[in-house]
Design a protein around this motif. Structure first.
Motif, mmCIF file in Angstrom:
data_model
loop_
_atom_site.group_PDB
_atom_site.id
_atom_site.type_symbol
_atom_site.label_atom_id
_atom_site.label_comp_id
_atom_site.label_asym_id
_atom_site.label_seq_id
_atom_site.Cartn_x
_atom_site.Cartn_y
_atom_site.Cartn_z
ATOM 1 N N GLU A 32 0.834 -1.210 0.000
ATOM 2 C CA GLU A 32 0.000 0.000 0.000
ATOM 3 C C GLU A 32 0.863 1.253 0.000
ATOM 4 O OE1 GLU A 32 -2.809 2.489 3.031
ATOM 5 O OE2 GLU A 32 -3.167 0.321 2.954
ATOM 6 N N ARG A 33 1.866 1.282 0.865
ATOM 7 C CA ARG A 33 2.729 2.464 0.944
ATOM 8 C C ARG A 33 3.432 2.716 -0.391
ATOM 9 N NH1 ARG A 33 8.012 2.601 1.944
ATOM 10 N NH2 ARG A 33 8.018 0.471 2.792
ATOM 11 N N ARG A 36 1.079 3.817 -3.218
ATOM 12 C CA ARG A 36 0.627 5.194 -3.031
ATOM 13 C C ARG A 36 1.720 6.206 -3.336
ATOM 14 N NH1 ARG A 36 -2.833 6.224 2.295
ATOM 15 N NH2 ARG A 36 -3.291 8.061 1.033
ATOM 16 N N TYR A 78 -7.338 -1.188 1.482
ATOM 17 C CA TYR A 78 -7.360 0.272 1.383
ATOM 18 C C TYR A 78 -8.794 0.795 1.282
ATOM 19 C CZ TYR A 78 -6.479 4.963 -0.481
ATOM 20 O OH TYR A 78 -6.462 6.323 -0.678
ATOM 21 N N ARG A 82 -10.816 3.318 3.795
ATOM 22 C CA ARG A 82 -11.393 4.555 3.272
ATOM 23 C C ARG A 82 -12.892 4.630 3.583
ATOM 24 N NH1 ARG A 82 -10.150 7.804 -1.913
ATOM 25 N NH2 ARG A 82 -12.153 8.601 -2.628
ATOM 26 N N SER A 115 1.938 12.531 5.749
ATOM 27 C CA SER A 115 2.805 11.721 4.893
ATOM 28 C C SER A 115 3.884 12.565 4.213
ATOM 29 C CB SER A 115 1.978 11.013 3.812
ATOM 30 O OG SER A 115 1.554 11.929 2.806
ATOM 31 N N TYR A 119 2.002 10.612 -0.154
ATOM 32 C CA TYR A 119 0.953 9.654 -0.482
ATOM 33 C C TYR A 119 -0.101 10.206 -1.432
ATOM 34 C CZ TYR A 119 2.411 6.442 3.250
ATOM 35 O OH TYR A 119 3.097 5.567 4.042
ATOM 36 N N CYS A 121 -3.647 8.836 -3.634
ATOM 37 C CA CYS A 121 -4.699 7.849 -3.394
ATOM 38 C C CYS A 121 -4.313 6.570 -4.128
ATOM 39 C CB CYS A 121 -6.035 8.380 -3.923
ATOM 40 S SG CYS A 121 -7.354 7.149 -3.961
ATOM 41 N N LEU A 122 -4.334 5.452 -3.439
ATOM 42 C CA LEU A 122 -3.964 4.186 -4.072
ATOM 43 C C LEU A 122 -4.839 3.908 -5.283
ATOM 44 C CD1 LEU A 122 -2.984 0.897 -2.380
ATOM 45 C CD2 LEU A 122 -4.768 0.869 -4.093
ATOM 46 N N ASN A 125 -3.870 6.263 -8.171
ATOM 47 C CA ASN A 125 -2.597 5.872 -8.767
ATOM 48 C C ASN A 125 -2.763 4.677 -9.700
ATOM 49 O OD1 ASN A 125 -1.421 7.894 -7.308
ATOM 50 N ND2 ASN A 125 -0.131 6.584 -6.043
ATOM 51 N N GLU A 178 -9.688 13.768 -5.327
ATOM 52 C CA GLU A 178 -8.599 13.117 -6.052
ATOM 53 C C GLU A 178 -7.702 14.152 -6.732
ATOM 54 O OE1 GLU A 178 -8.027 10.092 -5.474
ATOM 55 O OE2 GLU A 178 -9.931 9.760 -4.447
ATOM 56 N N ARG A 181 -5.440 15.888 -4.118
ATOM 57 C CA ARG A 181 -4.258 15.117 -3.725
ATOM 58 C C ARG A 181 -3.088 15.377 -4.681
ATOM 59 N NH1 ARG A 181 -4.961 10.733 -0.114
ATOM 60 N NH2 ARG A 181 -7.070 9.907 0.113
#
Length: 207
Positions: A32-33, A36, A78, A82, A115, A119, A121-122, A125, A178, A181
């Protein structure tokens, strides 16, 4: 009021067997990290294994289909987090559309700051890399956006919005988040979240 999005790894202890699922949890957390920060294609399985510390044999025990299966479970994890955050925000601002919008933007802004603006949004991305995704990953990413939008629309309906207005307002809010971000990562400031919160509040207050 602050609500934390990020979560930490945890270790389970079952019948005296320590760290039984730790390798799996660490692999998902690391994936996840990295997804992101640098995206799906740029994240190799070797990097995930090295940074998670998960032995290769243990990794394939938990994820026999390799990176694709890890990505599926990472997306699901994730999305679950959320959804939990959005429901928490909705619960804390029940019946108040303006408070709901302000708290959503401030919560996501706080996560960006925490972060150090690394980061994204997964889901966003991965959506930007659709040609590299298989059908199952694409379906999961799409589901995440649909479910997020549905929760926001539900809150607006409970605030008295007509169904059509609730749906369109929710879709616009998700798109704004989105986009915010991306801009926040580039500018390294949460100012865009504050600006969008004010604009959204003005639109909601309009007849």
């Amino acid at each position: 009021m602050a609500i934390t999005i990020a979560s930490s790894s945890q270790t389970w202890y079952v019948f005296g067997m320590t760290r039984k699922t730790d390798a799996r949890v660490r692999a998902i957390s690391t994936a996840e990290r990295l997804f992101r920060i640098q995206g799906y294609t740029a994240t190799g399985l070797t990097q995930i294994l090295e940074e998670s510390g998960a032995p290769k044999g243990s990794f394939y025990f938990h994820f026999p289909r390799g990176k694709a299966q890890l990505a599926e479970e990472t997306i699901d994890n994730y999305i679950a987090k959320r959804i939990a955050v959005l429901r928490n925000i909705s619960s804390n601002t029940a019946g108040h559309a303006l408070d709901f919008v302000h708290l959503i933007f401030s919560t996501f802004a706080a996560e960006m700051v925490a972060s150090d603006f690394q980061y994204g949004c997964l889901m966003q991305n991965l959506a930007n890399e659709l040609p590299a995704l298989d059908a199952e990953l694409t379906r999961r990413v799409a589901r995440g956006f649909v479910e997020s939008t549905a929760i926001i629309a539900e809150h607006f309906r409970e605030c008295g919005f007509a169904p059509a207005r609730a749906s369109s307002t929710a879709a616009a809010l998700v798109a704004a988040l989105e986009g915010a971000r991306t801009i926040a990562r580039l500018e390294r400031t949460p100012a865009i979240f504050e600006a969008l919160a004010e604009v959204s509040a003005q639109r909601l207050a309009a007849p």
